[in-house]
Design a protein around this motif. Structure first.
Motif, PDB file in Angstrom:
ATOM      1  N   SER A   1       1.070  -1.298   0.236  1.00  0.00           N
ATOM      2  CA  SER A   1      -0.096  -0.295   0.175  1.00  0.00           C
ATOM      3  C   SER A   1       0.858   1.118   0.189  1.00  0.00           C
ATOM      4  O   SER A   1       2.550   1.292   0.455  1.00  0.00           O
ATOM      5  CB  SER A   1      -1.090   0.346   1.493  1.00  0.00           C
ATOM      6  OG  SER A   1      -1.306   0.808   1.667  1.00  0.00           O
ATOM      7  N   ALA A   2       0.111   2.058  -0.330  1.00  0.00           N
ATOM      8  CA  ALA A   2       1.060   3.547  -0.067  1.00  0.00           C
ATOM      9  C   ALA A   2       0.494   4.412   0.284  1.00  0.00           C
ATOM     10  O   ALA A   2       0.187   5.857   0.379  1.00  0.00           O
ATOM     11  CB  ALA A   2       1.490   4.418  -2.095  1.00  0.00           C
ATOM     12  N   CYS A   3      -0.511   4.126   1.432  1.00  0.00           N
ATOM     13  CA  CYS A   3      -1.279   5.194   1.639  1.00  0.00           C
ATOM     14  C   CYS A   3      -2.331   4.263   3.557  1.00  0.00           C
ATOM     15  O   CYS A   3      -2.151   3.815   3.466  1.00  0.00           O
ATOM     16  CB  CYS A   3      -2.573   5.795   0.825  1.00  0.00           C
ATOM     17  SG  CYS A   3      -3.780   6.354   2.496  1.00  0.00           S
ATOM     18  N   ALA A   4      -0.691   4.588   4.603  1.00  0.00           N
ATOM     19  CA  ALA A   4      -1.041   4.105   5.572  1.00  0.00           C
ATOM     20  C   ALA A   4      -2.392   4.152   6.220  1.00  0.00           C
ATOM     21  O   ALA A   4      -3.354   3.346   7.140  1.00  0.00           O
ATOM     22  CB  ALA A   4      -0.089   4.844   6.837  1.00  0.00           C
ATOM     23  N   THR A   5      -3.274   6.113   5.823  1.00  0.00           N
ATOM     24  CA  THR A   5      -3.966   6.187   6.744  1.00  0.00           C
ATOM     25  C   THR A   5      -5.575   5.005   5.877  1.00  0.00           C
ATOM     26  O   THR A   5      -6.993   5.187   6.693  1.00  0.00           O
ATOM     27  CB  THR A   5      -4.495   8.096   5.645  1.00  0.00           C
ATOM     28  OG1 THR A   5      -3.319   7.920   5.958  1.00  0.00           O
ATOM     29  CG2 THR A   5      -5.563   8.659   7.649  1.00  0.00           C
ATOM     30  N   CYS A   6      -5.473   5.125   4.819  1.00  0.00           N
ATOM     31  CA  CYS A   6      -6.176   4.218   3.655  1.00  0.00           C
ATOM     32  C   CYS A   6      -6.415   2.743   5.018  1.00  0.00           C
ATOM     33  O   CYS A   6      -7.237   2.515   4.832  1.00  0.00           O
ATOM     34  CB  CYS A   6      -5.987   4.091   2.262  1.00  0.00           C
ATOM     35  SG  CYS A   6      -5.559   5.898   1.960  1.00  0.00           S
ATOM     36  N   ASP A   7      -5.551   2.244   4.298  1.00  0.00           N
ATOM     37  CA  ASP A   7      -4.802   0.629   4.809  1.00  0.00           C
ATOM     38  C   ASP A   7      -4.749   0.903   6.225  1.00  0.00           C
ATOM     39  O   ASP A   7      -4.763  -0.971   6.064  1.00  0.00           O
ATOM     40  CB  ASP A   7      -4.309  -0.188   3.442  1.00  0.00           C
ATOM     41  CG  ASP A   7      -4.658   0.351   1.984  1.00  0.00           C
ATOM     42  OD1 ASP A   7      -6.334   0.570   2.071  1.00  0.00           O
ATOM     43  OD2 ASP A   7      -4.437   0.527   0.962  1.00  0.00           O
ATOM     44  N   GLY A   8      -4.121   1.480   6.676  1.00  0.00           N
ATOM     45  CA  GLY A   8      -3.722   0.939   8.227  1.00  0.00           C
ATOM     46  C   GLY A   8      -4.327   0.131   9.434  1.00  0.00           C
ATOM     47  O   GLY A   8      -3.709  -0.855   9.470  1.00  0.00           O
ATOM     48  N   PHE A   9      -5.828   0.544   8.797  1.00  0.00           N
ATOM     49  CA  PHE A   9      -6.856  -1.006   9.815  1.00  0.00           C
ATOM     50  C   PHE A   9      -6.983  -2.085  10.078  1.00  0.00           C
ATOM     51  O   PHE A   9      -7.131  -2.222  10.802  1.00  0.00           O
ATOM     52  CB  PHE A   9      -8.391  -0.290   9.606  1.00  0.00           C
ATOM     53  CG  PHE A   9      -9.208  -0.530  10.281  1.00  0.00           C
ATOM     54  CD1 PHE A   9      -9.220   0.161  11.564  1.00  0.00           C
ATOM     55  CD2 PHE A   9     -10.372  -0.741  10.225  1.00  0.00           C
ATOM     56  CE1 PHE A   9     -10.506   0.134  12.743  1.00  0.00           C
ATOM     57  CE2 PHE A   9     -11.235  -1.537  11.193  1.00  0.00           C
ATOM     58  CZ  PHE A   9     -11.283  -1.489  11.854  1.00  0.00           C
TER      59      PHE A   9
ATOM     60  N   VAL B   1      -3.700  17.337  -6.239  1.00  0.00           N
ATOM     61  CA  VAL B   1      -2.492  17.600  -7.842  1.00  0.00           C
ATOM     62  C   VAL B   1      -1.872  19.387  -6.518  1.00  0.00           C
ATOM     63  O   VAL B   1      -1.275  19.613  -7.139  1.00  0.00           O
ATOM     64  CB  VAL B   1      -3.687  18.047  -8.750  1.00  0.00           C
ATOM     65  CG1 VAL B   1      -3.998  18.978  -8.725  1.00  0.00           C
ATOM     66  CG2 VAL B   1      -2.363  18.560  -9.419  1.00  0.00           C
ATOM     67  N   ALA B   2      -2.909  19.614  -5.475  1.00  0.00           N
ATOM     68  CA  ALA B   2      -2.824  20.796  -4.543  1.00  0.00           C
ATOM     69  C   ALA B   2      -2.962  20.643  -3.137  1.00  0.00           C
ATOM     70  O   ALA B   2      -2.556  21.309  -2.914  1.00  0.00           O
ATOM     71  CB  ALA B   2      -3.953  21.880  -4.776  1.00  0.00           C
ATOM     72  N   ASP B   3      -2.386  19.793  -3.220  1.00  0.00           N
ATOM     73  CA  ASP B   3      -2.499  19.251  -1.540  1.00  0.00           C
ATOM     74  C   ASP B   3      -1.310  17.949  -0.910  1.00  0.00           C
ATOM     75  O   ASP B   3      -1.416  17.187  -1.435  1.00  0.00           O
ATOM     76  CB  ASP B   3      -4.085  18.554  -1.067  1.00  0.00           C
ATOM     77  CG  ASP B   3      -4.196  17.595   0.450  1.00  0.00           C
ATOM     78  OD1 ASP B   3      -2.885  18.576   0.968  1.00  0.00           O
ATOM     79  OD2 ASP B   3      -4.867  17.036   0.534  1.00  0.00           O
ATOM     80  N   PRO B   4       0.253  18.841  -0.587  1.00  0.00           N
ATOM     81  CA  PRO B   4       0.845  17.741  -0.285  1.00  0.00           C
ATOM     82  C   PRO B   4       0.582  17.790   1.080  1.00  0.00           C
ATOM     83  O   PRO B   4       1.208  16.386   1.900  1.00  0.00           O
ATOM     84  CB  PRO B   4       2.202  18.911  -0.126  1.00  0.00           C
ATOM     85  CG  PRO B   4       1.295  19.865  -0.131  1.00  0.00           C
ATOM     86  CD  PRO B   4       0.196  20.165  -1.000  1.00  0.00           C
ATOM     87  N   HIS B   5      -0.758  17.871   1.753  1.00  0.00           N
ATOM     88  CA  HIS B   5      -0.875  17.648   3.397  1.00  0.00           C
ATOM     89  C   HIS B   5      -1.388  16.664   3.659  1.00  0.00           C
ATOM     90  O   HIS B   5      -1.642  15.048   4.451  1.00  0.00           O
ATOM     91  CB  HIS B   5      -1.083  18.604   4.321  1.00  0.00           C
ATOM     92  CG  HIS B   5       0.102  19.581   4.018  1.00  0.00           C
ATOM     93  ND1 HIS B   5       1.007  19.896   4.290  1.00  0.00           N
ATOM     94  CD2 HIS B   5      -0.256  21.315   3.022  1.00  0.00           C
ATOM     95  CE1 HIS B   5       2.088  20.459   4.051  1.00  0.00           C
ATOM     96  NE2 HIS B   5       0.489  21.501   3.627  1.00  0.00           N
ATOM     97  N   TYR B   6      -2.674  16.396   3.154  1.00  0.00           N
ATOM     98  CA  TYR B   6      -3.458  15.524   3.561  1.00  0.00           C
ATOM     99  C   TYR B   6      -3.972  14.277   2.796  1.00  0.00           C
ATOM    100  O   TYR B   6      -4.514  13.260   2.919  1.00  0.00           O
ATOM    101  CB  TYR B   6      -5.546  16.188   3.656  1.00  0.00           C
ATOM    102  CG  TYR B   6      -5.141  17.331   4.450  1.00  0.00           C
ATOM    103  CD1 TYR B   6      -4.840  16.895   5.860  1.00  0.00           C
ATOM    104  CD2 TYR B   6      -5.102  18.754   4.357  1.00  0.00           C
ATOM    105  CE1 TYR B   6      -5.155  18.430   7.011  1.00  0.00           C
ATOM    106  CE2 TYR B   6      -5.042  19.667   4.840  1.00  0.00           C
ATOM    107  CZ  TYR B   6      -4.757  20.248   6.165  1.00  0.00           C
ATOM    108  OH  TYR B   6      -5.094  20.726   7.201  1.00  0.00           O
ATOM    109  N   ARG B   7      -3.974  14.877   0.928  1.00  0.00           N
ATOM    110  CA  ARG B   7      -3.958  13.631   0.228  1.00  0.00           C
ATOM    111  C   ARG B   7      -5.363  12.586   0.921  1.00  0.00           C
ATOM    112  O   ARG B   7      -5.504  11.063   0.559  1.00  0.00           O
ATOM    113  CB  ARG B   7      -3.166  12.815   0.428  1.00  0.00           C
ATOM    114  CG  ARG B   7      -1.926  13.562   0.105  1.00  0.00           C
ATOM    115  CD  ARG B   7      -0.512  12.753  -0.932  1.00  0.00           C
ATOM    116  NE  ARG B   7       0.697  13.699  -0.409  1.00  0.00           N
ATOM    117  CZ  ARG B   7       1.760  13.191   0.594  1.00  0.00           C
ATOM    118  NH1 ARG B   7       1.433  12.621   1.880  1.00  0.00           N
ATOM    119  NH2 ARG B   7       2.264  13.912   0.905  1.00  0.00           N
TER     120      ARG B   7
END
Ligand code: NDP
Length: 313
Positions: free
Chosen positions: A133-141, A282-288
């Motif tokens: 995965s490339a997204c802990a917030t998405c898949d960490g659970f 494209v404009a969000d380096p923080h929350y994604r």
């Protein structure tokens, strides 16, 4: 031949589709080009459990399909095709689709997203959605009480490692250099967490496992005399080596930061050009997050509607 539209939306993740819902309900007759990956990054994930409104979760592809259908219900014209170049030097703005057709637009919503960087290992594709995965917030659970590894030494890697440590039983962080690139405060948070084990000067050779990730083969001090191969048992492998915003074709005209994220006026989706708005990753380096992308897509459509009516288009 050129086609003229009032509102052009480029990109089809949660930001683009939400912009299309709002713009079509405001009678802007939006035309949306889906880009190379219709539905965006979420189509590569499995279960999405944090998008409000889905108490039992939904898969990424289903969520995108729902958003697309919702936009089409109000008349949004959603098309295959990717923007390949732009001429934003004058109004109407010009965008070339698939190197062939030119669309002239009074207003543009850029929602082309960002692409997570991967190491380039064949195993990343082999185990995509099955432990990679490339997204802990998405898949960490999905890794509660399991062992995971995070690759990277920047702020994202530290943040994701700390986030995952709240869920997993153990977190390895695989850092290719002798030191971290992250800010001091993020480093401290990670290094003082007893569940996190940082493996400096390690690189990943490959992943192992029967259908799902069960381990990773690493090499320490690659190419040096004391080079050493090790194996770690893990259930999840998270990439946190940066994202590349998909902004290249806009750069001659639209201001971006040094990484390529489109700069917007804080709290708004407005770019440096009148009538051009940027929404989503494209404009969000923080929350994604899908929900933040959807929120800015909504803002962009409202701004587009106001811009068109205030300027008598
Ligand atoms: P960065 O570019 O800052 O860091 C990327 C990390 O990945 C570096 O440690 C880099 O290693 C490593 N890396 C890159 N390619 C590879 C590879 N092929 N193999 C192994 N390792 C690799 O990206 P981030 O996503 O961490 O951060 C992006 C921006 O967002 C930064 O400005 C950051 O400060 C900001 N941010 C801020 C946060 C906050 O303040 N809370 C949270 C998240 C991000 P090396 O150092 O060796 O090049």
């Amino acid at each position: 031949m050129n086609e003229k539209v009032r509102c052009l939306i480029i990109g089809s993740g949660p930001a683009g589709y939400t912009a299309a819902i709002y713009a079509s309900r405001a009678n802007l007759s939006p035309v949306l080009y889906e880009g190379m990956e219709p539905g965006g990054q979420l189509t590569t994930t499995t279960e999405v459990e944090n998008f409000p409104g889905y108490p039992t979760g939904i898969t990424g592809p289903e969520l995108m399909e729902d958003l697309r259908k919702q936009a089409e219900r109000f008349g949004a014209d959603i098309r295959f095709g990717a923007a390949t170049s732009t001429d934003l030097s004058s109004i109407p703005y010009k965008v070339v689709i698939d190197g062939e057709k030119t669309i002239e637009a009074d207003t543009i919503i850029i929602s082309t997203g960002a692409t997570a960087k991967y190491l380039g290992l064949a195993d990343e594709k082999k185990y995509a959605g099955s432990g990679v995965s490339a997204c802990a917030t998405c898949d960490g659970f999905f890794y509660r009480k399991k062992v995971v590894a995070v690759v990277g030494g920047g702020d994202t890697a530290c943040e994701e490692a700390v986030y995952l440590a709240n869920l997993a039983s153990k977190v390895f962080v695989i850092v290719r250099k002798k030191k971290l690139r992250a800010s001091k405060i993020m480093q401290e948070r990670m290094l003082t967490n007893p569940k996190i084990d940082v493996l400096f000067e390690h690189e990943t050779l490959g992943l192992t496992g029967d259908g799902v990730v069960q381990g990773a083969d690493l090499i320490k001090r690659k190419g040096q005399e004391d080079e050493q191969k090790i194996h770690i048992d893990i259930d999840g492998f998270f990439l946190a080596i940066g994202h590349k915003p998909n902004s290249d074709i806009f750069k001659p005209w639209i201001d971006t930061d040094e990484v390529g994220y489109i700069k917007t006026i804080p709290g708004t989706p407005r770019t440096n050009l009148k009538g051009i708005f940027a929404a989503g990753d494209v404009a969000d380096p923080h929350y994604r997050q899908a929900i933040t992308a959807a929120g800015t897509g909504c803002q962009a459509a409202i701004e587009a509607e106001r811009y068109l009516s205030e300027n008598n288009f």
